[in-house]
Design a protein around this motif. Structure first.
Motif, PDB file in Angstrom:
ATOM      1  N   LEU A  76      -8.585  13.390  -0.470  1.00 51.82           N
ATOM      2  CA  LEU A  76      -7.405  12.640   0.054  1.00 51.82           C
ATOM      3  C   LEU A  76      -7.383  11.450  -0.753  1.00 51.82           C
ATOM      4  CD1 LEU A  76      -7.766  13.161   4.064  1.00 51.82           C
ATOM      5  CD2 LEU A  76      -6.040  14.355   2.215  1.00 51.82           C
ATOM      6  N   VAL A  77      -8.296  10.615  -0.928  1.00 55.03           N
ATOM      7  CA  VAL A  77      -8.318   9.373  -1.992  1.00 55.03           C
ATOM      8  C   VAL A  77      -7.548   9.666  -3.011  1.00 55.03           C
ATOM      9  CG1 VAL A  77      -9.730   7.600  -2.748  1.00 55.03           C
ATOM     10  CG2 VAL A  77     -10.127   8.366  -0.723  1.00 55.03           C
ATOM     11  N   SER A  78      -8.121  10.888  -3.756  1.00 52.77           N
ATOM     12  CA  SER A  78      -7.435  11.131  -5.103  1.00 52.77           C
ATOM     13  C   SER A  78      -6.136  11.857  -5.112  1.00 52.77           C
ATOM     14  CB  SER A  78      -8.394  11.961  -5.854  1.00 52.77           C
ATOM     15  OG  SER A  78      -8.445  13.305  -5.209  1.00 52.77           O
ATOM     16  N   ALA A  79      -5.744  12.448  -3.971  1.00 51.63           N
ATOM     17  CA  ALA A  79      -4.510  13.255  -4.034  1.00 51.63           C
ATOM     18  C   ALA A  79      -3.237  12.495  -3.080  1.00 51.63           C
ATOM     19  CB  ALA A  79      -4.704  14.567  -3.371  1.00 51.63           C
ATOM     20  N   VAL A  80      -3.926  11.797  -2.118  1.00 51.31           N
ATOM     21  CA  VAL A  80      -2.633  11.095  -1.412  1.00 51.31           C
ATOM     22  C   VAL A  80      -2.388   9.615  -1.805  1.00 51.31           C
ATOM     23  CG1 VAL A  80      -1.887  10.515   1.002  1.00 51.31           C
ATOM     24  CG2 VAL A  80      -3.514  12.530   0.667  1.00 51.31           C
ATOM     25  N   GLY A  81      -1.197   9.680  -2.182  1.00 53.07           N
ATOM     26  CA  GLY A  81      -0.593   8.206  -2.445  1.00 53.07           C
ATOM     27  C   GLY A  81      -0.478   7.285  -1.766  1.00 53.07           C
ATOM     28  N   GLY A  82      -0.269   5.940  -1.879  1.00 55.55           N
ATOM     29  CA  GLY A  82       0.074   4.762  -1.056  1.00 55.55           C
ATOM     30  C   GLY A  82      -1.260   4.559  -0.219  1.00 55.55           C
ATOM     31  N   SER A  83      -0.936   3.852   0.940  1.00 61.43           N
ATOM     32  CA  SER A  83      -2.346   3.388   1.654  1.00 61.43           C
ATOM     33  C   SER A  83      -2.981   4.805   2.505  1.00 61.43           C
ATOM     34  CB  SER A  83      -1.909   2.381   2.813  1.00 61.43           C
ATOM     35  OG  SER A  83      -0.893   2.673   3.460  1.00 61.43           O
ATOM     36  N   ALA A  84      -2.044   5.762   2.661  1.00 62.79           N
ATOM     37  CA  ALA A  84      -2.807   6.772   3.467  1.00 62.79           C
ATOM     38  C   ALA A  84      -3.938   7.472   2.895  1.00 62.79           C
ATOM     39  CB  ALA A  84      -1.558   7.933   3.825  1.00 62.79           C
ATOM     40  N   GLY A  85      -4.215   7.686   1.456  1.00 60.60           N
ATOM     41  CA  GLY A  85      -5.163   8.215   0.835  1.00 60.60           C
ATOM     42  C   GLY A  85      -6.405   7.407   0.966  1.00 60.60           C
ATOM     43  N   PRO A  86      -6.643   6.049   0.792  1.00 65.11           N
ATOM     44  CA  PRO A  86      -7.522   5.293   0.997  1.00 65.11           C
ATOM     45  C   PRO A  86      -7.997   5.455   2.259  1.00 65.11           C
ATOM     46  CG  PRO A  86      -6.143   4.321  -0.782  1.00 65.11           C
ATOM     47  CD  PRO A  86      -5.571   5.365  -0.230  1.00 65.11           C
ATOM     48  N   LEU A  87      -7.238   5.257   3.282  1.00 69.47           N
ATOM     49  CA  LEU A  87      -7.637   5.329   4.668  1.00 69.47           C
ATOM     50  C   LEU A  87      -7.951   6.320   5.286  1.00 69.47           C
ATOM     51  CD1 LEU A  87      -4.489   2.651   5.972  1.00 69.47           C
ATOM     52  CD2 LEU A  87      -6.938   2.215   5.302  1.00 69.47           C
TER      53      LEU A  87
END
Length: 206
Positions: free
Chosen positions: A70-81
């Motif tokens: 998810l960190v690598s594939a999801v853009g914006g703040s949602a990926g890291p969170l």
């Protein structure tokens, strides 16, 4: 729950996010970049593509892989969170292959702490924490009353939904939505909404 159950739940999470992708994007479009639903669906599609490789892994390894994906594939703040939430939960489970309700709540607590740390945010700032924290509190209370697992998670879903409603009443003070300040009042937070969907998937799977 065992690894097989967790993998099945992750598939259902992808299906739910795909179903609600347009609505989540619509919510995000009102107060931010308009890409939350699209990004979440993309991320969980990549997650699902990796699940067949994880059938013999521990629950901790599965959750860690989900988080990193998810960190690598999801853009914006949602990926890291979201990525941090799953990775922190994975650390709780480590090499375990069975998850009971106490484990699940420990994972949720670690996820909340991870999101607070990564987002430098607290409850009441119109973020996913406004659903996550009430859900955790409600589940801990229900579990202390020795309710069945399904009832415990359903209590969390109800509290999360109430948290989503609460986000409509407050201005955003974190993230992209904070740029419009008071004009964000009246709109529900997309992250709180997507979290509630994911928790509801868990409740329905029990």
């Amino acid at each position: 729950m065992n690894t097989k159950t967790i993998l099945e739940i992750l598939v259902k999470m992808h299906q739910k996010i795909e179903e609600e992708k347009d609505f989540l994007t619509e919510l995000d479009n009102a107060i931010a970049d308009g890409d939350h639903g699209i990004n979440m669906a993309k991320g969980f599609a990549v997650v699902e593509s990796k699940l067949s490789q994880l059938q013999e892994q521990s629950i901790g390894a599965v959750l860690k892989t989900v988080g990193m994906t998810l960190v690598s594939a999801v853009g914006g703040s949602a990926g890291p969170l979201y990525g941090t939430a799953f990775m922190k939960a994975g650390m709780v489970m480590a090499d375990k292959s069975i998850m009971d309700m106490n484990d699940f709540l420990a994972c949720m607590k670690a996820a909340v702490d991870g999101v607070m740390m990564r987002g430098r945010s607290v409850q009441g700032e119109k973020t996913m924490l406004d659903a996550m924290i009430p859900a955790l509190n409600a589940m801990e209370k229900a579990n202390s009353e020795d309710l069945p697992a399904k009832a415990v998670v359903e209590a969390g879903v109800k509290a999360a939904r109430n948290g989503v409603e609460y986000t409509k009443t407050i201005p955003a003070t974190k993230g992209r939505a904070s740029y419009i300040g008071e004009r964000s009042i009246g709109h529900q937070d997309p992250g709180a909404t997507s979290f509630t969907y994911l928790l509801d998937v868990v409740a329905k799977a029990l």
